[in-house]
Design a protein around this motif. Structure first.
Motif, short mmCIF file in Angstrom:
data_model
loop_
_atom_site.label_atom_id
_atom_site.label_comp_id
_atom_site.label_asym_id
_atom_site.label_seq_id
_atom_site.Cartn_x
_atom_site.Cartn_y
_atom_site.Cartn_z
N UNK A 7 0.84 -1.19 0.00
CA UNK A 7 0.00 0.00 0.00
C UNK A 7 0.88 1.24 0.00
N UNK A 8 0.44 2.25 -0.76
CA UNK A 8 1.09 3.56 -0.72
C UNK A 8 0.01 4.64 -0.60
N UNK A 9 0.11 5.45 0.44
CA UNK A 9 -0.77 6.60 0.62
C UNK A 9 0.05 7.84 0.29
N UNK A 10 -0.40 8.59 -0.71
CA UNK A 10 0.36 9.74 -1.20
C UNK A 10 -0.45 11.03 -1.08
N UNK A 11 0.00 11.94 -0.20
CA UNK A 11 -0.55 13.28 -0.05
C UNK A 11 -2.08 13.26 0.09
N UNK A 29 -1.40 13.37 4.24
CA UNK A 29 -0.77 12.20 4.85
C UNK A 29 -0.14 11.31 3.77
N UNK A 30 1.11 10.89 4.02
CA UNK A 30 1.81 9.98 3.11
C UNK A 30 2.55 8.92 3.91
N UNK A 31 2.41 7.67 3.52
CA UNK A 31 3.20 6.58 4.10
C UNK A 31 3.01 5.35 3.21
N UNK A 32 3.83 4.32 3.45
CA UNK A 32 3.69 3.08 2.69
C UNK A 32 3.75 1.90 3.64
N UNK A 33 3.21 0.77 3.18
CA UNK A 33 3.23 -0.47 3.96
C UNK A 33 3.82 -1.56 3.08
N UNK A 34 4.88 -2.20 3.56
CA UNK A 34 5.53 -3.25 2.80
C UNK A 34 4.90 -4.61 3.11
N UNK A 70 -5.00 13.64 -3.38
CA UNK A 70 -4.13 12.53 -3.03
C UNK A 70 -4.56 11.19 -3.60
N UNK A 71 -3.73 10.17 -3.36
CA UNK A 71 -3.96 8.83 -3.88
C UNK A 71 -3.77 7.78 -2.79
N UNK A 72 -4.51 6.69 -2.91
CA UNK A 72 -4.32 5.50 -2.07
C UNK A 72 -4.08 4.34 -3.02
N UNK A 73 -2.84 3.94 -3.20
CA UNK A 73 -2.49 2.92 -4.19
C UNK A 73 -2.38 1.55 -3.54
N UNK A 74 -3.21 0.64 -4.00
CA UNK A 74 -3.17 -0.75 -3.55
C UNK A 74 -3.08 -1.62 -4.80
N UNK A 75 -1.95 -2.34 -4.92
CA UNK A 75 -1.68 -3.15 -6.12
C UNK A 75 -1.88 -2.32 -7.39
N UNK A 76 -1.31 -1.11 -7.35
CA UNK A 76 -1.29 -0.16 -8.46
C UNK A 76 -2.67 0.38 -8.84
N UNK A 77 -3.68 0.13 -8.00
CA UNK A 77 -5.00 0.71 -8.22
C UNK A 77 -5.20 1.85 -7.23
N UNK A 78 -5.69 2.99 -7.70
CA UNK A 78 -6.00 4.11 -6.82
C UNK A 78 -7.39 3.88 -6.24
#
Length: 342
Positions: A7-11, A29-34, A70-78
């Motif tokens: 997961x990537x949360x961008x701005x 808010x921005x952060x990522x989860x590996x 902003x975007x919430x990217x999960x498996x390259x889907x917003x």
């Protein structure tokens, strides 16, 4: 999106329209989860933790809530751009959530077994017999005693700890890639809390599930998390590994959180060090650092401009004017020593 990130949360900006105006609950808010990682989001009530987690699940009612930016990217889907039907196929299957209060989150009119089976039938197209067998396996996995009799019982027949375990069983039934745990140990006694935390750690290793842990309890963070995101007034003020945040905290708000934690090694007449003041009104958030009004190290610029996020190390970022080379040197008042903050 990095290959190793689940997961990537961008701005991310999330607001709510009210009669008094726009409440800016989450502000950039921005952060990522590996994969296989536990990321804890910490902060006091009202800082935006739960709004952030519910935004990932797309559970924010619209209106009054709306994604501003902003975007919430999960498996390259917003996820912010998906339709409700598209989210229905992801929610519960690939991303699952443990809610704060299992008594109000569980359906009182359905047996616990049926509530576990519901997701299996919907997302994995299992027949009733196979779904029931899997539900029994999940009850056993989360440590519910006598699962064959408990599967036909209702939530009110379960204790608080067992209801929380049932919530975890429902969330993990479809083996999600990302689990969001919103205050999973609230209102549980310390023995049950320890069991729930051990259970989550065990399941993360067995299922390789990534976890976002929403909490205000730094003791829970130290027990379970790999990385920490510290939020205040809808913004991320510090992020880093557990070791960096606990041993080398750099933001005054993080210092305040640590100083307000109860400690067994202090004498009874020693008071806690609370964070004085109140959070800013997010109907009209300050233009500078949101913590400036409560920070004893605040400078003039803190109230006028929001600090940029700077790198304390490759994995440790801080949004504070004290990180500026021209700022006065300030020593962190707390660090983790022998299981307590000193």
């Amino acid at each position: 999106m990095e290959k190793n990130n689940v997961l990537e949360v961008n701005d991310l900006h999330v607001s709510f329209k009210t009669y008094n105006g726009e409440v800016q609950a989450v502000r950039g808010v921005s952060f990522e989860v590996k994969k296989g990682e536990t990321v804890a989001i910490v902060g006091e009530s009202g800082c935006g933790k739960s709004v952030t987690s519910q935004s990932i699940m797309r559970l924010i009612p619209q209106p009054p809530g709306f994604f501003k930016k902003g975007k919430i990217l999960f498996e390259e889907k917003d996820l912010t751009r998906l339709t409700e039907n598209q989210m229905e196929r992801i929610r519960g299957k690939d991303i699952a959530m443990i809610f704060q209060d299992p008594m109000t989150s569980l359906n009182p009119t359905m047996t616990v077994g049926r509530q576990i089976m519901e997701g299996l039938v919907k997302h994995q197209r299992l027949g009733k017999a196979e779904a029931k067998k899997r539900a029994l396996d999940m009850l056993h996995l989360v440590g519910i005693p006598s699962p064959r009799s408990r599967i036909n019982q209702y939530p009110h027949q379960f204790s608080g700890g067992m209801r929380q375990r049932a919530m975890i069983a429902i969330a993990l039934a479809c083996a999600p890639k990302l689990l969001i745990a919103d205050e999973p140990t609230t209102a549980l006694d310390v023995t049950i809390q320890a069991q729930i935390l051990d259970l989550m750690n065990d399941l993360k290793e067995k299922l390789e599930t990534s976890i976002i842990l929403i909490t205000h309890d730094l003791g829970v963070v130290a027990e379970t998390a790999d990385r920490v995101v510290v939020m205040y007034a809808g913004k991320v003020v510090e992020t880093g590994t557990v070791e960096e945040i606990f041993n080398h905290p750099r933001h005054p708000y993080t210092w305040g959180l640590m100083g307000s934690m109860p400690r067994l090694d202090l004498s009874r007449d020693k008071d806690l060090a609370p964070i004085l003041g109140t959070p800013p009104n997010l109907l009209s958030p300050p233009k500078g650092c949101p913590f400036a009004g409560r920070c004893k190290h605040a400078m003039k610029i803190c109230k006028e401009e929001m600090p940029e996020t700077t790198d304390a190390s490759g994995s440790h970022q801080v949004a504070c004017w004290l990180e500026h080379p021209m700022a006065p040197a300030v020593q962190a008042p707390y660090k983790l020593v022998g299981g307590g903050f000193q």
